[in-house]
Design a protein around this motif. Structure first.
Motif, PDB file in Angstrom:
ATOM      1  N   LEU A  15      19.101  64.344  57.668  1.00  0.00           N
ATOM      2  CA  LEU A  15      17.694  64.772  57.615  1.00  0.00           C
ATOM      3  C   LEU A  15      17.546  66.261  57.919  1.00  0.00           C
ATOM      4  CD1 LEU A  15      15.956  61.719  59.315  1.00  0.00           C
ATOM      5  CD2 LEU A  15      16.042  62.282  56.878  1.00  0.00           C
ATOM      6  N   VAL A  16      18.268  66.725  58.921  1.00  0.00           N
ATOM      7  CA  VAL A  16      18.221  68.150  59.275  1.00  0.00           C
ATOM      8  C   VAL A  16      18.820  68.973  58.138  1.00  0.00           C
ATOM      9  CG1 VAL A  16      19.033  69.903  60.910  1.00  0.00           C
ATOM     10  CG2 VAL A  16      18.276  67.665  61.750  1.00  0.00           C
ATOM     11  N   ARG A  17      19.955  68.507  57.603  1.00  0.00           N
ATOM     12  CA  ARG A  17      20.609  69.225  56.491  1.00  0.00           C
ATOM     13  C   ARG A  17      19.661  69.361  55.302  1.00  0.00           C
ATOM     14  NH1 ARG A  17      24.809  66.238  56.088  1.00  0.00           N
ATOM     15  NH2 ARG A  17      24.144  64.929  54.359  1.00  0.00           N
ATOM     16  N   GLN A  18      19.027  68.263  54.917  1.00  0.00           N
ATOM     17  CA  GLN A  18      18.111  68.296  53.773  1.00  0.00           C
ATOM     18  C   GLN A  18      16.904  69.192  54.040  1.00  0.00           C
ATOM     19  OE1 GLN A  18      20.216  67.469  51.233  1.00  0.00           O
ATOM     20  NE2 GLN A  18      18.201  67.198  50.366  1.00  0.00           N
ATOM     21  N   SER A  19      16.425  69.200  55.265  1.00  0.00           N
ATOM     22  CA  SER A  19      15.271  70.066  55.553  1.00  0.00           C
ATOM     23  C   SER A  19      15.664  71.537  55.453  1.00  0.00           C
ATOM     24  CB  SER A  19      14.640  69.740  56.909  1.00  0.00           C
ATOM     25  OG  SER A  19      15.486  70.085  57.966  1.00  0.00           O
ATOM     26  N   PHE A  20      16.863  71.896  55.929  1.00  0.00           N
ATOM     27  CA  PHE A  20      17.338  73.281  55.786  1.00  0.00           C
ATOM     28  C   PHE A  20      17.524  73.634  54.311  1.00  0.00           C
ATOM     29  CE2 PHE A  20      19.354  73.252  60.230  1.00  0.00           C
ATOM     30  CZ  PHE A  20      18.346  74.029  60.775  1.00  0.00           C
ATOM     31  N   VAL A  21      18.137  72.730  53.559  1.00  0.00           N
ATOM     32  CA  VAL A  21      18.379  72.986  52.135  1.00  0.00           C
ATOM     33  C   VAL A  21      17.058  73.198  51.407  1.00  0.00           C
ATOM     34  CG1 VAL A  21      19.193  71.932  49.974  1.00  0.00           C
ATOM     35  CG2 VAL A  21      20.620  71.831  52.035  1.00  0.00           C
ATOM     36  N   ARG A  22      16.106  72.322  51.633  1.00  0.00           N
ATOM     37  CA  ARG A  22      14.796  72.425  50.970  1.00  0.00           C
ATOM     38  C   ARG A  22      14.093  73.727  51.360  1.00  0.00           C
ATOM     39  NH1 ARG A  22      13.634  67.439  51.207  1.00  0.00           N
ATOM     40  NH2 ARG A  22      13.197  67.450  53.420  1.00  0.00           N
ATOM     41  N   LEU A  23      14.094  74.035  52.643  1.00  0.00           N
ATOM     42  CA  LEU A  23      13.447  75.246  53.141  1.00  0.00           C
ATOM     43  C   LEU A  23      14.040  76.501  52.493  1.00  0.00           C
ATOM     44  CD1 LEU A  23      11.581  76.530  55.459  1.00  0.00           C
ATOM     45  CD2 LEU A  23      13.724  76.700  56.741  1.00  0.00           C
ATOM     46  N   ILE A  24      15.361  76.582  52.454  1.00  0.00           N
ATOM     47  CA  ILE A  24      16.035  77.760  51.921  1.00  0.00           C
ATOM     48  C   ILE A  24      15.897  77.829  50.399  1.00  0.00           C
ATOM     49  CG2 ILE A  24      18.284  78.883  51.681  1.00  0.00           C
ATOM     50  CD1 ILE A  24      18.926  77.652  54.506  1.00  0.00           C
ATOM     51  N   ALA A  25      15.984  76.691  49.731  1.00  0.00           N
ATOM     52  CA  ALA A  25      15.847  76.653  48.271  1.00  0.00           C
ATOM     53  C   ALA A  25      14.458  77.104  47.834  1.00  0.00           C
ATOM     54  CB  ALA A  25      16.147  75.255  47.746  1.00  0.00           C
ATOM     55  N   GLU A  26      13.456  76.807  48.634  1.00  0.00           N
ATOM     56  CA  GLU A  26      12.087  77.241  48.304  1.00  0.00           C
ATOM     57  C   GLU A  26      11.974  78.759  48.250  1.00  0.00           C
ATOM     58  OE1 GLU A  26       9.486  75.311  51.112  1.00  0.00           O
ATOM     59  OE2 GLU A  26       9.667  73.382  50.094  1.00  0.00           O
ATOM     60  N   GLU A  27      12.906  79.447  48.897  1.00  0.00           N
ATOM     61  CA  GLU A  27      12.925  80.918  48.875  1.00  0.00           C
ATOM     62  C   GLU A  27      13.779  81.438  47.718  1.00  0.00           C
ATOM     63  OE1 GLU A  27      11.005  82.836  50.988  1.00  0.00           O
ATOM     64  OE2 GLU A  27      10.200  80.847  51.505  1.00  0.00           O
TER      65      GLU A  27
END
Length: 134
Positions: A15-27
């Motif tokens: 869950l933490v990994r996916q949240s980081f990935v999503r957050l960074i990908a949005e940039e």
């Protein structure tokens, strides 16, 4: 434009990994992820990353191995260490081994994105056309 900049997230909590990935990908960064130290080590041997974001405590091992191997393969790679179990000793070890930053959970996502942007802009500025690589 961050599209060409590659970031690896190494985090054993899905869950933490996916949240980081999503957050960074949005940039608009190119983001890859690994769920274990072993998987992360394979990825950094096979790919070039501009920045690696790794948890210190990984279920199967320790993020300091990620840091050491990444720096061995590419001394210019930026590594941010993340931990939910901050200690002065682990911070000192990470910084001595070449970590750019040591971030304690829960992570302030706005601050994390600002740090990523700033360090990658600084890093890409080292290799502007007409300049020798740093």
């Amino acid at each position: 434009m961050p599209a060409h900049q590659r970031i690896l997230v190494v985090e054993d909590d899905p869950l933490v990994r996916q949240s980081f990935v999503r957050l960074i990908a949005e940039e608009h960064y190119e983001v890859h992820s690994a769920g274990s130290c072993r998987e992360g080590l394979v990825m950094i041997k096979e790919n070039r990353f501009d920045l690696i974001l790794t948890d210190i405590r990984l279920g199967d091992d320790n993020g300091l191995k990620i840091l050491a191997q990444a720096k061995k393969l590419d001394p210019r790679v930026v590594v941010f260490m993340i931990t939910g179990f901050s200690s002065m000793d682990s911070m000192k070890r990470a910084m001595r081994k070449g970590a750019e930053d040591y971030i304690v959970k829960p992570v302030d996502t706005e601050l994390l994105l600002m740090k990523i942007k700033n360090v990658l802009e600084r890093q890409s500025g080292r290799n502007l056309p007409g300049q020798a690589p740093a």
